[in-house]
Design an enzyme around this catalytic site. Structure first.
Site, PDB file in Angstrom:
ATOM      1  N   ARG A 173       0.818  -1.208   0.000  1.00  0.00           N
ATOM      2  CA  ARG A 173       0.000   0.000   0.000  1.00  0.00           C
ATOM      3  C   ARG A 173       0.857   1.265   0.000  1.00  0.00           C
ATOM      4  NH1 ARG A 173      -2.597   1.044   4.520  1.00  0.00           N
ATOM      5  NH2 ARG A 173      -4.385   2.122   3.648  1.00  0.00           N
ATOM      6  N   ARG A 177       7.020   7.266  -5.473  1.00  0.00           N
ATOM      7  CA  ARG A 177       6.886   8.018  -6.729  1.00  0.00           C
ATOM      8  C   ARG A 177       8.184   8.740  -7.069  1.00  0.00           C
ATOM      9  NH1 ARG A 177       3.075  11.262  -3.409  1.00  0.00           N
ATOM     10  NH2 ARG A 177       1.417   9.962  -4.254  1.00  0.00           N
ATOM     11  N   ARG A 250      -3.919  -5.682  16.405  1.00  0.00           N
ATOM     12  CA  ARG A 250      -2.990  -4.772  17.053  1.00  0.00           C
ATOM     13  C   ARG A 250      -3.797  -3.612  17.603  1.00  0.00           C
ATOM     14  NH1 ARG A 250       1.694  -5.562  19.062  1.00  0.00           N
ATOM     15  NH2 ARG A 250       2.624  -3.588  18.368  1.00  0.00           N
ATOM     16  N   ARG A 281       4.418   7.764  16.005  1.00  0.00           N
ATOM     17  CA  ARG A 281       4.262   9.092  15.410  1.00  0.00           C
ATOM     18  C   ARG A 281       3.736  10.089  16.434  1.00  0.00           C
ATOM     19  NH1 ARG A 281      -0.782   8.356  11.116  1.00  0.00           N
ATOM     20  NH2 ARG A 281      -2.277   7.387  12.528  1.00  0.00           N
ATOM     21  N   GLU A 301       1.520   8.355  19.612  1.00  0.00           N
ATOM     22  CA  GLU A 301       0.786   7.127  19.299  1.00  0.00           C
ATOM     23  C   GLU A 301       1.691   5.921  19.541  1.00  0.00           C
ATOM     24  OE1 GLU A 301      -1.011   5.609  15.171  1.00  0.00           O
ATOM     25  OE2 GLU A 301      -1.915   7.493  15.854  1.00  0.00           O
ATOM     26  N   TYR A 349      -8.929  -4.170   7.343  1.00  0.00           N
ATOM     27  CA  TYR A 349      -8.626  -2.753   7.511  1.00  0.00           C
ATOM     28  C   TYR A 349      -9.286  -1.957   6.398  1.00  0.00           C
ATOM     29  CZ  TYR A 349      -6.295   1.661   7.995  1.00  0.00           C
ATOM     30  OH  TYR A 349      -6.062   2.993   8.145  1.00  0.00           O
ATOM     31  N   ASP A 351     -10.067   2.124   4.983  1.00  0.00           N
ATOM     32  CA  ASP A 351     -10.048   3.572   5.083  1.00  0.00           C
ATOM     33  C   ASP A 351     -11.491   4.063   5.158  1.00  0.00           C
ATOM     34  OD1 ASP A 351      -7.266   4.013   5.035  1.00  0.00           O
ATOM     35  OD2 ASP A 351      -7.222   3.763   2.854  1.00  0.00           O
TER      36      ASP A 351
END
Length: 374
Positions: A173, A177, A250, A281, A301, A349, A351
């Site tokens: 994922r 670029r 998790r 993060r 986190e 999972y 989004d």
């Protein structure tokens, strides 16, 4: 005997709220319950010092589906926020996703050809032909240097396992670029709802009965008796009383802090990619909405192994857990009056745009809608 409600919707997150909104529009009577003391599920925001704090981790809405984008814009105005996280590796700062800015900082290269040659050189040195795990897949994608500095430590903290033990698909994922573009997502549309995600869910659930601090499993018999059908968005293994065993997840722990300064890190999201830093993060929430408040709120986190009673965030979709989920899914498919949906019920999972898409497809199927919603 006539039931009081057409649908009992277990979970006031995005899936449950979309379903409740659409069913109510179609003339159905819904009751929405949630064991938490607020609506919105994991997209819930708490206003602290005038800042909308993402209580359960950073949420940036993004999609390439125009109809999904138009759908969420019915419920809130979106700003122009563009997700451009940065990585901090022992004090060295790199752009994410991996792009020409990253490659230039790391290797001193200037052109896409130079960057590709460097990655190819490191692939060959690693001798990986068919990646068998996350480590090999990552090195195949971006080379050894980026893997060791920006992927390995972060990923092993996040999943609590060696990268060699993790399946290769987890890393696919990750955007790579060869342009000087720091926009993390490739999607056509992205942004943050002005006023936070609560605006969306509050507007979806307006006029619909909602009961908070209500645990389905503690009041199951009574609640099941209230409605003709149940829409269940919780953990599918819990619904079946862990008949075949527990699915693994998790979890996350959040440490929120109010700081007496107007700008702590200059970016909404900074990933800490070394193995030694215990958190993955730091989120500085005001930057999601270009805030100018005198104070700021940050969230560290911390990844954690999930244990019963914790909030399950990330399904561990390895072979063992996927096989276990299939057993529960077979039971679910036999149900006539129970609809399963969402991240926990599907053990996958998602989004936010995926959740909304699947909720609308579920509505289409449930009400035999000829005009497709998405």
């Amino acid at each position: 005997m006539l039931k009081k409600y057409d649908y009992l919707i277990v979970g006031a997150g995005l899936f449950g709220s979309v379903f409740a909104y659409e069913a109510t529009r179609l003339g159905k009577k819904c009751l929405v319950i949630d064991r938490r003391n607020h609506i919105g599920g994991n997209v819930y925001c708490e206003n602290i010092e005038g800042i909308n704090v993402h209580k359960y981790g950073a949420h940036i809405f993004h999609t390439s589906n125009k109809r999904i984008w138009e759908y969420v814009n019915r419920f809130a105005e979106f700003n122009r926020y563009t997700n451009s996280p940065i990585a901090n590796y022992k004090g060295e700062i790199y752009n994410l996703p991996f792009n020409m800015n990253t490659f230039n900082k790391l290797w001193g290269v200037f052109t896409p050809e130079e960057a590709k040659n460097k990655i190819e050189e490191q692939r060959r040195e690693a001798g990986i032909s068919e990646p068998k795990n996350l480590e090999e897949q990552a090195i195949s994608l971006v080379g050894t240097d980026i893997y060791q500095k920006l992927i390995q430590g972060y990923t092993e903290k996040q999943w609590g396992r060696s990268a060699k033990e993790l399946p290769a698909f987890i890393i696919t994922r990750l955007p790579v670029r060869f342009t000087y573009d720091n926009n993390y997502f490739n999607d056509r549309y992205q942004g943050i709802p002005e006023g936070g995600y609560n605006v969306i869910v509050e507007n979806m659930l307006e006029g619909i009965e909602v009961r908070l601090n209500t645990d389905f499993f503690k009041n199951r018999e009574e609640l099941e008796g209230l409605a003709n059908k149940i829409v269940f968005t919780g953990m599918i293994d819990e619904f079946y009383n862990y008949k075949f065993g527990r699915l693994e997840y998790r979890s996350l722990r959040f440490e929120h802090e109010i700081l007496d300064m107007d700008n702590y890190q200059g970016n909404a999201v900074v990933n800490y990619t070394d193995r030694e830093t215990p958190f993955t993060r730091i989120i500085e929430h005001k930057h999601f909405e270009f805030g100018t408040q005198e104070k700021t709120v940050i969230t560290r986190e911390y990844p954690a192994e999930w244990v019963p009673g914790d909030e399950p965030y990330y399904p561990i979709n390895d072979e063992k857990n996927n096989e276990l989920y299939k057993q529960y899914k077979q039971l679910a498919e036999k149900e006539e009056n129970i609809i399963f949906g969402g991240r926990l019920a599907d053990y996958k999972y998602y989004d936010m745009h995926h959740v909304i898409y699947h909720a609308l497809k579920t509505v289409e199927k449930e009400f035999n809608l000829e005009d497709k919603m998405v």
